[in-house]
Scaffold this motif. Sequence first.
Motif, PDB file in Angstrom:
ATOM      1  N   MET A 297      -1.573   5.323  -1.547  1.00  0.00           N
ATOM      2  CA  MET A 297      -2.645   4.927  -2.426  1.00  0.00           C
ATOM      3  C   MET A 297      -3.889   5.013  -1.838  1.00  0.00           C
ATOM      4  N   ASP A 298      -3.821   5.571  -0.468  1.00  0.00           N
ATOM      5  CA  ASP A 298      -5.146   5.941  -0.088  1.00  0.00           C
ATOM      6  C   ASP A 298      -5.516   7.409   0.126  1.00  0.00           C
ATOM      7  N   PRO A 299      -6.723   7.808  -0.353  1.00  0.00           N
ATOM      8  CA  PRO A 299      -7.101   9.419  -0.251  1.00  0.00           C
ATOM      9  C   PRO A 299      -7.490   9.443   0.989  1.00  0.00           C
ATOM     10  N   GLN A 300      -7.617   8.800   1.864  1.00  0.00           N
ATOM     11  CA  GLN A 300      -8.308   8.998   3.183  1.00  0.00           C
ATOM     12  C   GLN A 300      -7.083   8.930   4.262  1.00  0.00           C
ATOM     13  N   ALA A 301      -6.017   8.720   3.876  1.00  0.00           N
ATOM     14  CA  ALA A 301      -4.876   8.651   4.530  1.00  0.00           C
ATOM     15  C   ALA A 301      -4.573  10.139   5.239  1.00  0.00           C
ATOM     16  N   PRO A 302      -4.173  10.012   6.513  1.00  0.00           N
ATOM     17  CA  PRO A 302      -4.116  11.607   7.249  1.00  0.00           C
ATOM     18  C   PRO A 302      -2.795  12.081   6.494  1.00  0.00           C
ATOM     19  N   PRO A 303      -2.516  13.465   6.578  1.00  0.00           N
ATOM     20  CA  PRO A 303      -1.359  13.951   5.914  1.00  0.00           C
ATOM     21  C   PRO A 303      -0.150  13.377   6.542  1.00  0.00           C
ATOM     22  N   LEU A 304       0.827  13.500   5.498  1.00  0.00           N
ATOM     23  CA  LEU A 304       2.192  12.837   5.993  1.00  0.00           C
ATOM     24  C   LEU A 304       2.759  13.312   7.484  1.00  0.00           C
ATOM     25  N   LEU A 305       2.749  14.514   7.582  1.00  0.00           N
ATOM     26  CA  LEU A 305       3.404  14.876   9.016  1.00  0.00           C
ATOM     27  C   LEU A 305       2.246  14.212  10.066  1.00  0.00           C
ATOM     28  N   GLU A 306       1.331  14.019   9.767  1.00  0.00           N
ATOM     29  CA  GLU A 306       0.493  13.479  10.933  1.00  0.00           C
ATOM     30  C   GLU A 306       0.774  11.878  11.122  1.00  0.00           C
ATOM     31  N   PHE A 307       0.786  11.376   9.716  1.00  0.00           N
ATOM     32  CA  PHE A 307       1.336   9.828   9.882  1.00  0.00           C
ATOM     33  C   PHE A 307       2.534   9.703  10.484  1.00  0.00           C
ATOM     34  N   LEU A 308       3.522  10.640  10.222  1.00  0.00           N
ATOM     35  CA  LEU A 308       4.743  10.369  10.838  1.00  0.00           C
ATOM     36  C   LEU A 308       4.951  10.535  12.271  1.00  0.00           C
ATOM     37  N   GLY A 309       4.179  11.439  12.833  1.00  0.00           N
ATOM     38  CA  GLY A 309       4.008  11.842  14.229  1.00  0.00           C
ATOM     39  C   GLY A 309       5.321  12.092  14.782  1.00  0.00           C
ATOM     40  N   ARG A 310       5.568  12.498  15.965  1.00  0.00           N
ATOM     41  CA  ARG A 310       6.909  12.928  16.459  1.00  0.00           C
ATOM     42  C   ARG A 310       7.996  11.786  16.409  1.00  0.00           C
ATOM     43  N   THR A 311       7.719  10.514  16.503  1.00  0.00           N
ATOM     44  CA  THR A 311       8.743   9.598  16.578  1.00  0.00           C
ATOM     45  C   THR A 311       9.194   9.389  14.909  1.00  0.00           C
ATOM     46  N   GLY A 312       8.193   9.479  14.016  1.00  0.00           N
ATOM     47  CA  GLY A 312       8.571   9.169  12.777  1.00  0.00           C
ATOM     48  C   GLY A 312       9.489  10.518  12.336  1.00  0.00           C
ATOM     49  N   ARG A 313       8.863  11.645  12.767  1.00  0.00           N
ATOM     50  CA  ARG A 313       9.588  12.702  12.329  1.00  0.00           C
ATOM     51  C   ARG A 313      11.266  12.766  12.844  1.00  0.00           C
ATOM     52  N   ILE A 314      11.230  12.463  14.116  1.00  0.00           N
ATOM     53  CA  ILE A 314      12.849  12.452  14.770  1.00  0.00           C
ATOM     54  C   ILE A 314      13.477  11.382  14.276  1.00  0.00           C
ATOM     55  N   GLY A 315      12.941  10.176  13.675  1.00  0.00           N
ATOM     56  CA  GLY A 315      13.725   9.298  12.886  1.00  0.00           C
ATOM     57  C   GLY A 315      14.284   9.768  11.494  1.00  0.00           C
ATOM     58  N   ILE A 316      13.450  10.681  10.806  1.00  0.00           N
ATOM     59  CA  ILE A 316      13.885  11.137   9.623  1.00  0.00           C
ATOM     60  C   ILE A 316      15.014  12.466   9.872  1.00  0.00           C
ATOM     61  N   ASP A 317      14.410  13.211  11.065  1.00  0.00           N
ATOM     62  CA  ASP A 317      15.538  14.327  11.362  1.00  0.00           C
ATOM     63  C   ASP A 317      16.658  13.749  11.767  1.00  0.00           C
ATOM     64  N   LEU A 318      16.945  12.639  12.305  1.00  0.00           N
ATOM     65  CA  LEU A 318      18.250  12.072  12.727  1.00  0.00           C
ATOM     66  C   LEU A 318      19.169  11.780  11.500  1.00  0.00           C
ATOM     67  N   LEU A 319      18.533  11.719  10.246  1.00  0.00           N
ATOM     68  CA  LEU A 319      19.370  11.859   9.145  1.00  0.00           C
ATOM     69  C   LEU A 319      19.128  13.138   8.461  1.00  0.00           C
ATOM     70  N   ALA A 320      18.124  13.836   8.194  1.00  0.00           N
ATOM     71  CA  ALA A 320      17.986  15.113   7.453  1.00  0.00           C
ATOM     72  C   ALA A 320      18.726  16.348   8.141  1.00  0.00           C
ATOM     73  N   GLU A 321      18.639  16.567   9.387  1.00  0.00           N
ATOM     74  CA  GLU A 321      19.198  17.475  10.086  1.00  0.00           C
ATOM     75  C   GLU A 321      20.873  17.345  10.169  1.00  0.00           C
ATOM     76  N   ARG A 322      21.331  16.272   9.826  1.00  0.00           N
ATOM     77  CA  ARG A 322      22.776  16.066   9.815  1.00  0.00           C
ATOM     78  C   ARG A 322      23.588  17.320   9.068  1.00  0.00           C
ATOM     79  N   GLY A 323      22.917  17.681   8.042  1.00  0.00           N
ATOM     80  CA  GLY A 323      23.435  18.713   7.282  1.00  0.00           C
ATOM     81  C   GLY A 323      22.806  19.077   5.780  1.00  0.00           C
ATOM     82  N   ASP A 324      23.694  19.303   4.899  1.00  0.00           N
ATOM     83  CA  ASP A 324      23.099  19.477   3.584  1.00  0.00           C
ATOM     84  C   ASP A 324      22.997  17.911   2.654  1.00  0.00           C
TER      85      ASP A 324
END
Lengths: 454, 182
Positions: free
Chosen positions: A159-186
Amino acid sequence: MTTAAPGTTAYLESLVNVATGELDRRIFSDEEIFELEMKHIFGRAWLFLCHETQIPKKGDFFEAPMGKDNVLVVRQRDGGIKALLNTCTHRGNAVCRAEEGNVRNFMCTYHGWTFGLDGELVGVPGMSDFYHDDLDKTKHPLRKVAQLDNYKGFIFATMDPQAPPLLEFLGRTGRIGIDLLAERGDIEARPGVQKFTLNCNWKFAVDNAFDYYHPQITHISAQAVGMIPSADATDTGGAKTDEGKSLGVQRLPTDLDTLVALGEYGHAISGPSLDSILKTLPTEMHELVTWRQNPGPLAFLGPVGSRFAGHPHLFPTAWFTMDSQISLRVPRSAGVTEVWWFSFRDRNESPEEQRAQLGRQIHSFGPAGFLEQEDGENWSQSTMQTRGGASRDIPQLLKMGLGRGKIIHEDGVARIEAPVNEYAQLWTYLSWLEWVKGTGWDELRSSTTPGDHI
Amino acid sequence: METMRLETAIAPEKIAAMYLQYEVERFYTHEAALLDHLRFEEWVDLFTDDTAYFMPIRRTVPRRNLSREFTRPGEMAFFDDDKATLVGRVQKLGTGTAWAEDPPSRTRHLVTNVRIVEDSGTELTVETCFHLYRTRLKSEIDEWIGRREDVLRRTEEGFRIARRHIYLDQTILLSQNLSNFF
Ligand code: FES
Ligand SMILES: [Fe+2]
């Protein structure tokens, strides 16, 4: 306990003491603190809404919570996705009363204002007879979230127009968290989100995702019937039942070899390392975790990220399990939290594998899960005791491993290697404090960037 | 006044239907009593070895989407159990360390509106409505009302439940868990 006036920064800072590993229990029941959380955390953070496969066809929608706002995530005619506030711009009625479904447009059942899938106001009953054609429809569309983005099919909004982009918000740790599900397959969402209600503060549910100290006791009955493995080694530390008997507490075999990752903005991962979990899983189940060593996933996870087999958690409320589920902890009030379980499958897996995973998902978590049945009452009773005038003055303890957390920086990840500990919980509350103080984005990022120890 | 003899006044097939209704209802009150008296080992014996115990997720959907109100077998659910899983749940309760049921919940299973909708000879399809009332600890109350669709198999020991589908009248569950049986 503090002498600073409630609501001031000094007061908030007195509530979390990272050096002693103590929290003030007021943070779990004070209404003013809940309102600050709504404003500074849920009004600003990127929040997980749903997965794109939940709304595959044009007109499909899913209603998602963002703080006290309700948002309709809608598949557009052009295949895109928009997230609209579920409140009529005339006089506020919800324009949609269903949790999910498929519509051509949203018609408000109060006076009939009609909005397109994109939120544009397209119909106003009595436009000429009552309004004398004197209403600019373009000025009253359904309001949109400030920013919407999608990481590998997982849809987030802020809800915040000033928030950093999603990828920056997630950072490496957040992206790894999602990748541990997303990269499992289709990956595709299974139909059906389990939703149930707990009389607890949301943070009790959140910090529990990192808590590998509780399974050996809370889930001892599930361990006894073989739902989770146990080690021969025990360290009961003198624990006895109310009849004075030793329970023969059996810790998890992975408990001496766990990995923690601490990330910017409060994201974290905690739980067994890949090596330790491989030692406990029967060989035929190794594929549950070994897929991450394949070149595709490994490219995203990296040598360090691929070693996490515990629980990633995206601040503030999205916990990713090891077996393709997301548990969203949805705060409804200081003392009421809904738990929403999203479950996924890999379309490339055989029907037998998919079926077996479905069984594991249904039988582990959710309100009837062999594990999760036991969790809710711990958190609701803990919440209740934070309301007692004397009870609330007792500090909440996160002292396990305190001062021993040596942070290793490697491959963009800040990790700690240790036996079961409470570092990720402490990190969550350290970050929580920065958020509720209303700290600006730049300072928020730097104050939640891990140093060399915790 | 002359008393009419029952069997001359009512056709035999109607008497047979009444008797079947009586047997089925007796089965359900017996089952409910086992649950309410925490006699779970005996309760789980009422299920066949090939049983399927399923409680789908219900969703609030627009009227025109009613066909997707409930999830189906193969999709997410609250319960999707075979016999081994049901027995596992009972064993878990028997460990003495299943804290969600210690102190035990107090439950009352009220089963009503019993309708035998099909009788294939070996099996009956029976629909019932239920009200499960649970109190916990000092002051917690949970209630679940809903509908069950059972397949009851005739065996030498009497009826056995070969399939049970449970449809709750809640979408977002208002309780902290489902640690009881339906
Ligand atoms: S409130 Fe929606 S049309 Fe009036
Ligand atoms: Fe747990």
